[in-house]
Design a protein around this motif. Structure first.
Motif, PDB file in Angstrom:
ATOM      1  N   ALA A  61      39.427  46.074  38.133  1.00  0.00           N
ATOM      2  CA  ALA A  61      39.644  44.780  38.783  1.00  0.00           C
ATOM      3  C   ALA A  61      39.723  44.914  40.293  1.00  0.00           C
ATOM      4  CB  ALA A  61      40.922  44.133  38.248  1.00  0.00           C
ATOM      5  N   SER A  62      40.349  45.964  40.810  1.00  0.00           N
ATOM      6  CA  SER A  62      40.504  46.078  42.268  1.00  0.00           C
ATOM      7  C   SER A  62      39.148  46.279  42.940  1.00  0.00           C
ATOM      8  CB  SER A  62      41.473  47.197  42.646  1.00  0.00           C
ATOM      9  OG  SER A  62      41.011  48.443  42.191  1.00  0.00           O
ATOM     10  N   SER A  63      38.261  47.074  42.348  1.00  0.00           N
ATOM     11  CA  SER A  63      36.935  47.284  42.936  1.00  0.00           C
ATOM     12  C   SER A  63      36.099  46.013  42.883  1.00  0.00           C
ATOM     13  CB  SER A  63      36.210  48.413  42.207  1.00  0.00           C
ATOM     14  OG  SER A  63      36.925  49.605  42.349  1.00  0.00           O
ATOM     15  N   THR A  64      36.196  45.285  41.788  1.00  0.00           N
ATOM     16  CA  THR A  64      35.463  44.025  41.668  1.00  0.00           C
ATOM     17  C   THR A  64      35.971  43.018  42.696  1.00  0.00           C
ATOM     18  OG1 THR A  64      35.015  44.410  39.331  1.00  0.00           O
ATOM     19  CG2 THR A  64      34.885  42.131  40.105  1.00  0.00           C
ATOM     20  N   PHE A 131      41.801  49.873  52.981  1.00  0.00           N
ATOM     21  CA  PHE A 131      41.802  49.096  51.752  1.00  0.00           C
ATOM     22  C   PHE A 131      42.773  49.765  50.804  1.00  0.00           C
ATOM     23  CE2 PHE A 131      40.685  47.686  47.551  1.00  0.00           C
ATOM     24  CZ  PHE A 131      40.611  46.321  47.757  1.00  0.00           C
ATOM     25  N   VAL A 132      43.730  48.995  50.304  1.00  0.00           N
ATOM     26  CA  VAL A 132      44.738  49.518  49.395  1.00  0.00           C
ATOM     27  C   VAL A 132      44.332  49.139  47.976  1.00  0.00           C
ATOM     28  CG1 VAL A 132      47.169  49.485  48.755  1.00  0.00           C
ATOM     29  CG2 VAL A 132      46.510  49.316  51.168  1.00  0.00           C
ATOM     30  N   PHE A 133      44.008  50.156  47.190  1.00  0.00           N
ATOM     31  CA  PHE A 133      43.621  49.946  45.804  1.00  0.00           C
ATOM     32  C   PHE A 133      44.847  49.794  44.906  1.00  0.00           C
ATOM     33  CE2 PHE A 133      39.878  51.941  47.619  1.00  0.00           C
ATOM     34  CZ  PHE A 133      38.838  51.251  47.040  1.00  0.00           C
ATOM     35  N   ALA A 134      45.958  50.466  45.250  1.00  0.00           N
ATOM     36  CA  ALA A 134      47.154  50.397  44.404  1.00  0.00           C
ATOM     37  C   ALA A 134      48.385  50.875  45.175  1.00  0.00           C
ATOM     38  CB  ALA A 134      46.974  51.262  43.158  1.00  0.00           C
ATOM     39  N   VAL A 135      49.537  50.316  44.820  1.00  0.00           N
ATOM     40  CA  VAL A 135      50.836  50.780  45.305  1.00  0.00           C
ATOM     41  C   VAL A 135      51.736  50.984  44.086  1.00  0.00           C
ATOM     42  CG1 VAL A 135      50.689  49.642  47.563  1.00  0.00           C
ATOM     43  CG2 VAL A 135      51.745  48.445  45.643  1.00  0.00           C
TER      44      VAL A 135
END
Length: 192
Positions: A61-64, A131-135
């Protein structure tokens, strides 16, 4: 557009309720340049995306979302994203643009039939921001219910990162074996 609104709604919700969350650590997944493993592949000289179907991985979902935001705000295009879990060889055999992420992307970087754009690099060029993909975060109420679990998880992250720093060659070797990619590529990937 609905996914972008959904992402922005969640971001606004997080900011409005930021005191409801605790960041458990400064660990996360972020980049200020290329990551190699999140790419848009296309056959034409430049990607023709407006109104086109673009196959996106249903597992990322984050890449999309990153792709949709780049399209809407920086590339002036409105593609139709169609989630798929297809074998990359099938995607490379057709003419529509598509996203690949993770090992599938790394394994196909040297293919010769398509051009590609690293989405993280495109984001950084467009915004000069990471770009932050996850925390790693938890809700305050969850932390209050079981602070020991959150603290143990944070300690586990720290220990894992410390282990990685001491055993990078072991991890790179294992990742090379698992992914089937060349050692130098995996080493470069982990350096990013």
């Amino acid at each position: 557009a609905s996914d972008v609104r959904s992402l922005l709604t969640r971001l606004i919700d997080f900011l409005k309720n930021r005191f409801a969350y605790i960041l458990l650590s400064d660990f996360g997944i972020a980049a200020t340049g290329p990551v190699l493993s999140v790419r848009l592949f296309f056959k034409t000289a430049t990607p023709d995306l407006d109104g086109q179907t673009v196959y996106v991985p249903s597992s990322s979902a984050s890449s999309t979302r990153l792709f949709k935001i780049l399209c809407r705000y920086f590339w002036n295009s409105s593609p139709k994203c169609e989630p798929v879990e297809a074998d990359p060889s099938l995607l490379f055999s057709q003419d529509k643009p598509f996203l690949l992420v993770g090992d599938q992307c790394l394994a196909n970087l040297d293919q010769s039939t398509h051009r590609s754009i690293d989405l993280s690099e495109a984001w950084h060029k467009a915004t000069t921001k990471s770009f932050v993909f996850a925390v790693v975060a938890t809700r305050n109420d969850s932390f209050r219910r079981d602070p020991k679990a959150a603290i143990e998880f944070h300690k586990y992250l720290e220990d894992s990162f410390a282990w990685w720093q001491q055993h990078q060659d072991t991890v790179i070797h294992a990742a090379t074996q698992r992914s089937g990619c060349q050692h130098d590529l995996i080493k470069e990937y982990y350096s990013l």
